[in-house]
Design a protein around this motif. Structure first.
Motif, PDB file in Angstrom:
ATOM      1  N   PHE A 509      36.326  40.696  55.423  1.00 33.92           N
ATOM      2  CA  PHE A 509      34.799  41.523  55.592  1.00 33.92           C
ATOM      3  C   PHE A 509      34.901  41.507  54.560  1.00 33.92           C
ATOM      4  O   PHE A 509      34.043  42.027  53.522  1.00 33.92           O
ATOM      5  CB  PHE A 509      35.778  43.773  55.768  1.00 33.92           C
ATOM      6  N   ALA A 510      35.877  40.863  53.258  1.00 30.47           N
ATOM      7  CA  ALA A 510      35.407  40.183  52.294  1.00 30.47           C
ATOM      8  C   ALA A 510      36.452  39.524  51.331  1.00 30.47           C
ATOM      9  O   ALA A 510      36.549  39.051  51.727  1.00 30.47           O
ATOM     10  CB  ALA A 510      35.489  41.957  50.771  1.00 30.47           C
ATOM     11  N   THR A 511      35.975  38.812  50.212  1.00 32.81           N
ATOM     12  CA  THR A 511      36.384  38.148  49.530  1.00 32.81           C
ATOM     13  C   THR A 511      37.516  38.832  48.855  1.00 32.81           C
ATOM     14  O   THR A 511      37.668  40.122  48.458  1.00 32.81           O
ATOM     15  CB  THR A 511      35.475  37.415  48.334  1.00 32.81           C
ATOM     16  N   GLN A 512      38.780  38.269  48.196  1.00 35.80           N
ATOM     17  CA  GLN A 512      39.794  39.002  48.124  1.00 35.80           C
ATOM     18  C   GLN A 512      40.220  39.290  46.759  1.00 35.80           C
ATOM     19  O   GLN A 512      40.443  40.794  45.996  1.00 35.80           O
ATOM     20  CB  GLN A 512      41.007  38.132  48.223  1.00 35.80           C
ATOM     21  N   SER A 513      38.940  39.053  45.600  1.00 34.79           N
ATOM     22  CA  SER A 513      38.544  38.830  44.554  1.00 34.79           C
ATOM     23  C   SER A 513      38.245  40.416  44.553  1.00 34.79           C
ATOM     24  O   SER A 513      38.371  41.178  43.723  1.00 34.79           O
ATOM     25  CB  SER A 513      38.237  37.725  43.751  1.00 34.79           C
ATOM     26  N   MET A 514      37.358  40.343  45.255  1.00 33.85           N
ATOM     27  CA  MET A 514      36.333  41.960  44.925  1.00 33.85           C
ATOM     28  C   MET A 514      36.900  42.921  46.060  1.00 33.85           C
ATOM     29  O   MET A 514      36.915  43.933  44.823  1.00 33.85           O
ATOM     30  CB  MET A 514      35.187  41.289  46.431  1.00 33.85           C
ATOM     31  N   VAL A 515      38.037  42.589  47.093  1.00 30.71           N
ATOM     32  CA  VAL A 515      39.194  43.513  46.762  1.00 30.71           C
ATOM     33  C   VAL A 515      40.065  44.134  46.198  1.00 30.71           C
ATOM     34  O   VAL A 515      40.087  45.023  45.611  1.00 30.71           O
ATOM     35  CB  VAL A 515      40.162  43.251  48.416  1.00 30.71           C
ATOM     36  N   ARG A 516      40.328  43.353  45.163  1.00 34.20           N
ATOM     37  CA  ARG A 516      41.324  43.413  43.877  1.00 34.20           C
ATOM     38  C   ARG A 516      40.379  43.905  43.109  1.00 34.20           C
ATOM     39  O   ARG A 516      40.750  45.245  42.784  1.00 34.20           O
ATOM     40  CB  ARG A 516      41.792  42.373  43.084  1.00 34.20           C
ATOM     41  N   LYS A 517      39.151  44.414  42.504  1.00 36.25           N
ATOM     42  CA  LYS A 517      38.097  43.699  41.807  1.00 36.25           C
ATOM     43  C   LYS A 517      37.995  46.239  42.296  1.00 36.25           C
ATOM     44  O   LYS A 517      38.057  46.579  41.350  1.00 36.25           O
ATOM     45  CB  LYS A 517      36.685  44.283  41.752  1.00 36.25           C
ATOM     46  N   ILE A 518      37.651  45.914  43.770  1.00 39.35           N
ATOM     47  CA  ILE A 518      37.357  47.510  43.544  1.00 39.35           C
ATOM     48  C   ILE A 518      38.503  48.211  43.473  1.00 39.35           C
ATOM     49  O   ILE A 518      38.553  49.523  43.403  1.00 39.35           O
ATOM     50  CB  ILE A 518      37.162  47.528  45.525  1.00 39.35           C
ATOM     51  N   ILE A 519      39.878  47.561  43.737  1.00 41.25           N
ATOM     52  CA  ILE A 519      40.850  48.995  43.850  1.00 41.25           C
ATOM     53  C   ILE A 519      40.920  48.799  42.468  1.00 41.25           C
ATOM     54  O   ILE A 519      41.401  50.142  42.247  1.00 41.25           O
ATOM     55  CB  ILE A 519      42.681  48.114  43.798  1.00 41.25           C
ATOM     56  N   GLU A 520      41.163  48.313  41.689  1.00 39.40           N
ATOM     57  CA  GLU A 520      40.448  48.507  40.258  1.00 39.40           C
ATOM     58  C   GLU A 520      40.211  49.250  39.124  1.00 39.40           C
ATOM     59  O   GLU A 520      40.410  50.347  38.687  1.00 39.40           O
ATOM     60  CB  GLU A 520      41.296  46.966  39.463  1.00 39.40           C
TER      61      GLU A 520
END
Length: 559
Positions: A509-520
């Motif tokens: 559903f998303a890129t790994q870097s995008m998910v990491r960015k959202i969590i941050e």
């Protein structure tokens, strides 16, 4: 026999080739119409304006705006002024602006109640049709003045010419729409972000503007100088008389037919069809083929390089005292770029701006270029649909000329050119694809079914829209000419990574870097503080998880 001694045969070959080769023109070109009734405003010292008005007695109306002191106290002169145009009224208001064109001049002055339209007060009309300006300095300060505006200052010859021509400007007059605009491929603006402004910097008639984030050309002000089409890197602005393709076809036929007829490579001379045409005489060397344009900026770098790749040995561009400074500035910049490109590949500098005095002394220069290596004509590849035609021809010509010289495969770095690379900081890029959405030439592409950012250097016009659109500020531009054809044309992967899979259903559903960015960014928010894992779920699973949590503890929704 030297080419200098073979002039009769060369001139005969030129005459035959030019007589049999014509530019294919649009037989019914789009036009705009000017409609005038003959209402004239004369601006300047009252004495000179009144004497001029006296000579325009056949016009529908004459109005004088006296904005300067009279020029002479001589009694005889003043008596002539007093007896001239006795029925013409003079106004003494302070002039604030003059705008418009033939049949539509709006002239604003300071009145008792503020800014007023002088035509409404003076002749009960919405506008003046013609403006004759005798002021020391022009009231419209442009290099190319609008049709219907005659700036003569206090030059008697210019005044006589204007007075002779003004009476003919009554009725309806058509003029070509010189330039077409294709907003779909324009790099000026996307989604409210500002990108390329090259055309806005080079119009000597102030006919180009950005309106509602789109480039618009006022056809009534446009003189057909072609500087905008010359500057445009995408082909969004294209000349219509002749079209770019018809000019390319004409030049290719001209060169090939002359080479066949004269057995020598010609020199192409671009000149404008007014001031420049006066210098084209039979004394011109027989190996020089003159090509008349509306203005010398109509032919651009793609035409120059293509005509060399087609087998011409040199390109000359004739500037005259009438050439607008803005056009000259553009030509100097573009010809310097073209010659830097030729230098880099080991070709002689085959493109030159010349003056009329240099035109009359061409023999020595032409003798030098005769010793240069002969270029074998290229065969133009078919251009794919939805391709930037102008750019494709530029690079086909560069690659062909390079193959005929040193065959270099390096890069030429230069500032402020519409060619080059896009660089990204891959560690911080989240593959959000904002850059892809704004790229007007599709130089930036997504990865299709897999998270990736791809790039084709040949298609990049360095407009900066991708840089402006990037929310992470990880994009930078690298202007350069890449002589390595395969590297320039290949699809490069700037970044790729596996997709992030929902921890609940396993769907991507998303890129790994995008998910990491959202969590941050939002991981500490109260909506997620109790269950940070929801950020690792797809949208559907996240909703399901929230409802399940509420069902387990209904009082949560009251908290």
């Amino acid at each position: 026999m030297s080419i200098r001694k073979n002039q009769p045969q060369l001139k005969q070959a030129r005459q035959q080739v030019m007589a049999s080769t014509q530019i294919l023109q649009n037989l019914i070109p789009p036009t705009v119409s000017y409609t005038t009734q003959g209402h004239v405003l004369i601006i300047g010292p009252e004495d000179l304006a009144r004497l001029a008005a006296d000579k325009l007695s056949t016009m529908a109306s004459r109005v004088i705006l006296a904005n300067e002191a009279i020029t002479s106290q001589d009694e005889t002169h003043l008596e002539a002024v007093m007896n001239a145009a006795a029925d013409v009224e003079s106004y003494y208001n302070k002039l604030t602006s003059v705008k418009g064109f033939l049949g539509q001049f709006q002239v604003k002055v300071e009145g008792e109640s503020g800014i007023t339209e002088l035509s409404v007060v003076a002749i009960r009309q919405a506008h003046f049709d013609i403006v004759l300006d005798l002021s020391h300095s022009p009231c419209i300060n442009l290099e190319m003045l609008p049709p219907g505006y005659f700036y003569v200052g206090q030059d008697a010859a210019l005044l006589a010419d204007a007075i002779a021509n003004i009476p003919d400007l009554i009725g309806e007059f058509d003029k070509p729409r010189y330039v077409r605009v294709n907003s779909d491929i324009c790099a000026h603006d996307k989604h409210g972000l500002n990108g390329c402004n090259r055309c806005l910097n080079f119009c000597p008639a102030d006919a180009i503007s950005s309106v509602a984030h789109k480039i618009e050309i006022d056809p009534y002000l446009c003189h057909g100088a072609g500087s905008c089409t010359n500057a445009c890197p995408t082909g969004a602005l294209s000349y219509d008389l002749p079209t770019p393709s018809s000019l390319h076809t004409y030049l290719e036929k001209l060169v090939s037919r002359y080479r066949q007829e004269a057995q020598t490579a010609p020199v192409i001379l671009f000149h404008d069809n007014e001031a420049g045409a006066e210098w084209i005489t039979d004394q011109l060397s027989g190996d020089v083929l003159p090509v008349a344009m509306e203005e010398i900026t109509v032919a651009s770098i793609d035409h120059w390089l293509a005509v060399l790749a087609n087998g011409a040995r040199e390109v000359l561009i004739l500037q005259t005292p009438a050439t607008a400074p803005t056009l000259l500035q553009m030509l100097k910049g573009e010809s310097a770029l073209a010659n830097r490109i030729l230098d880099q590949m080991g070709q002689p500098q085959r493109i030159r701006l010349i003056t009329p005095s240099e035109l009359s002394q061409l023999d020595d220069a032409l003798a030098v270029s005769l010793a240069w290596p002969v270029i074998m004509p290229m065969v133009l590849d078919a251009i794919e649909p939805n391709t930037n035609v102008k750019r494709s021809i530029v690079f086909q010509a560069i690659d062909h000329l390079n193959s005929q010289a040193a065959a270099v495969d390096d890069v030429l770095a230069m500032a402020n050119i519409p060619y080059g690379m896009v660089s990204i900081n891959s560690d911080k890029c989240t593959l959000c694809m904002s850059c892809v959405a704004t790229c007007p030439t599709q130089a930036l592409k997504d990865g299709g079914n897999a998270p990736a950012l791809k790039f084709v250097e040949q298609d990049c016009v360095q407009c900066g829209l991708c840089e402006a659109a990037c929310p992470e500020n990880v994009i930078s531009l690298i202007p350069q000419i890449n002589f390595n054809q395969s590297a320039r044309q290949q699809v490069q992967v700037l970044k790729q990574e596996p997709a992030f899979e929902c921890i609940r259903c396993g769907s991507e559903f998303a890129t790994q870097s995008m998910v990491r960015k959202i969590i941050e960014m939002v991981g500490e928010h109260s909506a997620f503080s109790g269950n940070i894992e929801r950020l690792k779920m797809c949208g559907d699973c996240r909703v399901k998880d929230m409802f399940e949590d509420i069902l387990d503890d209904p009082e949560k929704q009251l908290q």
